[in-house]
Design an enzyme around this catalytic site. Structure first.
Site, PDB file in Angstrom:
ATOM      1  N   LYS A 212      19.621  -1.466  -5.313  1.00  0.00           N
ATOM      2  CA  LYS A 212      19.336  -1.422  -6.755  1.00  0.00           C
ATOM      3  C   LYS A 212      18.345  -2.518  -7.080  1.00  0.00           C
ATOM      4  CE  LYS A 212      22.476   1.729  -7.782  1.00  0.00           C
ATOM      5  NZ  LYS A 212      22.403   2.951  -8.576  1.00  0.00           N
TER       6      LYS A 212
ATOM      7  N   LYS B  21      17.286   1.223  -8.547  1.00  0.00           N
ATOM      8  CA  LYS B  21      17.101   2.407  -7.707  1.00  0.00           C
ATOM      9  C   LYS B  21      15.630   2.720  -7.483  1.00  0.00           C
ATOM     10  CE  LYS B  21      19.634   5.382 -10.171  1.00  0.00           C
ATOM     11  NZ  LYS B  21      20.254   6.674 -10.521  1.00  0.00           N
TER      12      LYS B  21
ATOM     13  N   LYS C 256      21.997   2.308   1.721  1.00  0.00           N
ATOM     14  CA  LYS C 256      21.272   3.556   1.483  1.00  0.00           C
ATOM     15  C   LYS C 256      20.276   3.440   0.350  1.00  0.00           C
ATOM     16  CE  LYS C 256      23.225   6.880  -1.140  1.00  0.00           C
ATOM     17  NZ  LYS C 256      22.941   6.530  -2.540  1.00  0.00           N
TER      18      LYS C 256
ATOM     19  N   ASP D 297      18.586   5.049  -3.013  1.00  0.00           N
ATOM     20  CA  ASP D 297      19.188   5.816  -4.094  1.00  0.00           C
ATOM     21  C   ASP D 297      18.553   7.207  -4.142  1.00  0.00           C
ATOM     22  OD1 ASP D 297      21.047   6.194  -6.076  1.00  0.00           O
ATOM     23  OD2 ASP D 297      20.662   4.248  -6.993  1.00  0.00           O
ATOM     24  N   GLU D 298      19.182   8.091  -4.904  1.00  0.00           N
ATOM     25  CA  GLU D 298      18.804   9.504  -4.832  1.00  0.00           C
ATOM     26  C   GLU D 298      17.402   9.785  -5.379  1.00  0.00           C
ATOM     27  OE1 GLU D 298      21.349   8.354  -6.719  1.00  0.00           O
ATOM     28  OE2 GLU D 298      20.438   8.574  -8.701  1.00  0.00           O
TER      29      GLU D 298
ATOM     30  N   HIS E 259      24.061  13.082  -0.190  1.00  0.00           N
ATOM     31  CA  HIS E 259      24.235  12.766  -1.612  1.00  0.00           C
ATOM     32  C   HIS E 259      24.270  14.096  -2.351  1.00  0.00           C
ATOM     33  CE1 HIS E 259      23.484  10.958  -5.553  1.00  0.00           C
ATOM     34  NE2 HIS E 259      23.657   9.760  -5.020  1.00  0.00           N
ATOM     35  N   ARG E 260      24.861  14.102  -3.551  1.00  0.00           N
ATOM     36  CA  ARG E 260      25.030  15.391  -4.251  1.00  0.00           C
ATOM     37  C   ARG E 260      24.515  15.322  -5.680  1.00  0.00           C
ATOM     38  NH1 ARG E 260      31.235  15.351  -6.357  1.00  0.00           N
ATOM     39  NH2 ARG E 260      31.167  13.166  -6.901  1.00  0.00           N
TER      40      ARG E 260
ATOM     41  N   LYS F 125      32.423   5.340 -12.336  1.00  0.00           N
ATOM     42  CA  LYS F 125      31.732   5.645 -13.594  1.00  0.00           C
ATOM     43  C   LYS F 125      31.552   7.142 -13.866  1.00  0.00           C
ATOM     44  CE  LYS F 125      26.953   5.366 -11.797  1.00  0.00           C
ATOM     45  NZ  LYS F 125      25.742   4.555 -11.640  1.00  0.00           N
TER      46      LYS F 125
ATOM     47  N   SER G 230      31.533   6.695  -4.528  1.00  0.00           N
ATOM     48  CA  SER G 230      30.384   5.940  -5.024  1.00  0.00           C
ATOM     49  C   SER G 230      30.154   6.226  -6.494  1.00  0.00           C
ATOM     50  CB  SER G 230      29.147   6.338  -4.203  1.00  0.00           C
ATOM     51  OG  SER G 230      28.062   5.496  -4.498  1.00  0.00           O
TER      52      SER G 230
ATOM     53  N   GLY H  54      29.789   3.318  -9.850  1.00  0.00           N
ATOM     54  CA  GLY H  54      30.544   2.436 -10.737  1.00  0.00           C
ATOM     55  C   GLY H  54      31.630   1.619 -10.051  1.00  0.00           C
TER      56      GLY H  54
ATOM     57  N   GLN I 113      31.247   2.648  -1.646  1.00  0.00           N
ATOM     58  CA  GLN I 113      29.888   2.171  -1.915  1.00  0.00           C
ATOM     59  C   GLN I 113      29.815   1.514  -3.285  1.00  0.00           C
ATOM     60  OE1 GLN I 113      27.100   5.368   0.454  1.00  0.00           O
ATOM     61  NE2 GLN I 113      27.119   5.398  -1.756  1.00  0.00           N
ATOM     62  N   ALA I 114      29.055   0.434  -3.358  1.00  0.00           N
ATOM     63  CA  ALA I 114      28.802  -0.198  -4.652  1.00  0.00           C
ATOM     64  C   ALA I 114      27.341  -0.611  -4.724  1.00  0.00           C
ATOM     65  CB  ALA I 114      29.704  -1.419  -4.821  1.00  0.00           C
TER      66      ALA I 114
ATOM     67  N   GLY J 156      25.562  -1.548  -8.319  1.00  0.00           N
ATOM     68  CA  GLY J 156      25.707  -2.606  -9.319  1.00  0.00           C
ATOM     69  C   GLY J 156      26.824  -3.574  -8.959  1.00  0.00           C
TER      70      GLY J 156
HETATM   71  O1  LIG Z   1      24.008   6.945  -5.659  1.00  0.00           O
HETATM   72  C1  LIG Z   1      25.031   6.375  -6.007  1.00  0.00           C
HETATM   73  O2  LIG Z   1      26.126   6.621  -5.499  1.00  0.00           O
HETATM   74  C2  LIG Z   1      24.938   5.426  -7.164  1.00  0.00           C
HETATM   75  O3  LIG Z   1      23.653   4.962  -7.203  1.00  0.00           O
HETATM   76  C3  LIG Z   1      25.948   4.344  -7.239  1.00  0.00           C
HETATM   77  O4  LIG Z   1      25.438   3.240  -7.950  1.00  0.00           O
HETATM   78  P1  LIG Z   1      26.396   2.199  -8.698  1.00  0.00           P
HETATM   79  O5  LIG Z   1      27.355   1.677  -7.669  1.00  0.00           O
HETATM   80  O6  LIG Z   1      25.490   1.122  -9.223  1.00  0.00           O
HETATM   81  O7  LIG Z   1      27.076   2.946  -9.777  1.00  0.00           O
HETATM   82 MG   LIG Z   2      22.628   6.738  -7.119  1.00  0.00          MG
END
Ligand SMILES: O=C(O)[C@H](O)COP(=O)(O)O
Ligand SMILES: [Mg+2]
Length: 401
Positions: free
Chosen positions: A140, A142, A166, A168-169, A257-258, A297, A327, A329, A349-350, A352
């Site tokens: 991040k 992203k 990883k 980000d998407e 990722h989805r 989140k 993953s 939030g 996964q985190a 933020g």
């Molecule tokens: O792709 C993800 O899973 C998100 O980017 C997770 O990001 P976050 O941990 O900051 O919410």
């Molecule tokens: Mg993401």
């Protein structure tokens, strides 16, 4: 079982009987249309779909529809989806309809599945004996970092203790962060972190691209040293995943990722539940798959999520289990709830929740690992935080629920 069975929740339109609505699904997706036909030939009849079960549930109904195996082309996932998740979603006689799950027979499960799977990824990282959850991070912000910035963040996360990093998407191969340069910069820093810590760290580069380019892009990523590849499976399609796992014969894990799934999975009465999507990821060769969090989140049903994760790991045509990924939030204060709810076979996964740590990424990564270690030692995060400053600062910032 020799045919395909699909399970749907639906609410019929007010002027339609539930049994007629269920028949409408079976007809639309097999030999029928909105009226009777004069063109019936030899195979028609044999290829009719049928309603096997129909029961009231909540404000609607759940039905089990049988589709004859002969109407499917083995190995063609887009075609499978056109039947089980096709026109039926637009039928006017249904106010809403949601695909809940699919059962396919052996004949249609003609896929190699994951190359590594959960156990293979665990072996790479060295957690096959301890069985602890993996800790991952998403770089991040992203978008907006250069390859060198990205590599710096990756290094800090790696030395702090993550197993997995990883993209980000939305990051692919944009001008501000070209993929080839990014992989080289990140892998150099990961090599450095690996030799300093003695731990193996995976970096999944997002190779999501148009259909005719994705295999070439994956080859390029591997040439530049990528040790894991990531694909946005809903935006790229299952064919992309299949092309990577079968055509390319890659020798690195595939992280799936989805993004965009919420448009289909989120509404309880309409769309496509995560379960059939997860089954197709396993068939088409994903090694790790985002399925959701208990406490993060994104909004979804924890009951569905738990079962989705189970189906990725239970016996399924002899294919390797997929490593589920939680993953969105997450932060150290949520680790306990995630592992309690989802079990230890999980990648936590985190983004933020690591890079937003008051003392930065390295401390954030340490705090996440400490939260996992606390759980593994049977302690609460608060107890463990007494003599682990990084975890203590994370809990002070974000709390422990
Ligand atoms: O792709 C993800 O899973 C998100 O980017 C997770 O990001 P976050 O941990 O900051 O919410
Ligand atoms: Mg993401």
């Amino acid at each position: 079982m020799s045919d395909v069975f699909s399970y749907y929740y639906f609410r019929p339109r007010s002027d339609t009987k539930p049994e007629d609505a269920a028949v409408a699904i079976a007809e639309e997706e097999t030999t029928g249309t909105w009226t009777d036909l004069k063109t019936r030939k030899d195979y028609v009849g044999v290829l009719d779909g049928s309603v096997e079960e129909l029961r009231k549930e909540g404000d609607g109904y759940v039905t089990k529809i049988r589709y004859p195996v002969e109407i499917f082309e083995p190995g063609n996932i887009p075609q499978y989806l056109s039947v089980v998740a096709g026109n039926l979603f637009g039928l006017g006689r249904l106010d809403s309809v949601r695909l809940l799950d699919i059962d396919i027979p052996d004949k249609l499960a003609c896929f190699d599945g994951p190359l590594f799977g959960m156990k293979g990824v665990r072996r790479l990282i060295g957690t096959d004996k301890s069985g602890r959850p993996h800790v991952g991070t998403i770089i991040k912000p992203k978008v907006g970092l250069t390859p060198e910035d990205t590599a710096e963040v990756a290094y800090n996360a790696a030395v702090g203790g993550v197993d997995f990093i990883k993209d980000d998407e939305t990051l692919t191969d944009q001008a501000f962060c070209p993929m080839d340069e990014r992989i080289e910069a990140v892998m150099a820093k990961i090599d450095q972190a690996q030799s300093e810590t003695g731990r193996k760290i995976l970096y999944a580069v997002n190779i999501s691209d148009r259909a005719d380019k994705i295999v070439e892009r994956a080859e390029r990523a591997l040439e530049h040293g990528a040790n894991t590849l990531m694909v946005d499976v809903i935006t790229c399609g299952y064919s992309a995943l299949q092309a990577l796992s079968e055509e390319l014969k890659i020798n690195v894990p595939l992280h799936v990722h989805r993004t965009m799934h919420g448009a289909m999975t989120r509404m309880p009465e309409h769309g496509i539940a995560m379960r059939p999507l997860a089954r197709l990821v396993r068939l088409s060769g994903g090694d790790q798959l985002h399925t959701g969090t208990i406490s993060g989140k994104m909004g979804h049903s924890p009951i569905e999520l738990k079962r989705d994760n189970e189906i990725l790991k239970e016996d399924y045509f002899g294919l390797k289990p997929v490593f589920p990924v939680a993953s969105g939030g997450l932060h150290p204060g949520k680790v306990h709830a995630e592992i309690s709810g989802l079990g230890r076979d999980i990648v936590l996964q985190a983004g933020g929740g690591i890079h937003g740590h008051p003392d930065g990424t390295e401390s954030g990564a340490r705090a996440m690992r400490q939260a996992v270690d606390a759980f593994m030692e049977g302690l609460t995060a608060q107890e463990y935080a007494k003599d682990h400053i990084e975890l203590r600062k994370a809990l002070e910032k974000w709390g422990d629920s």
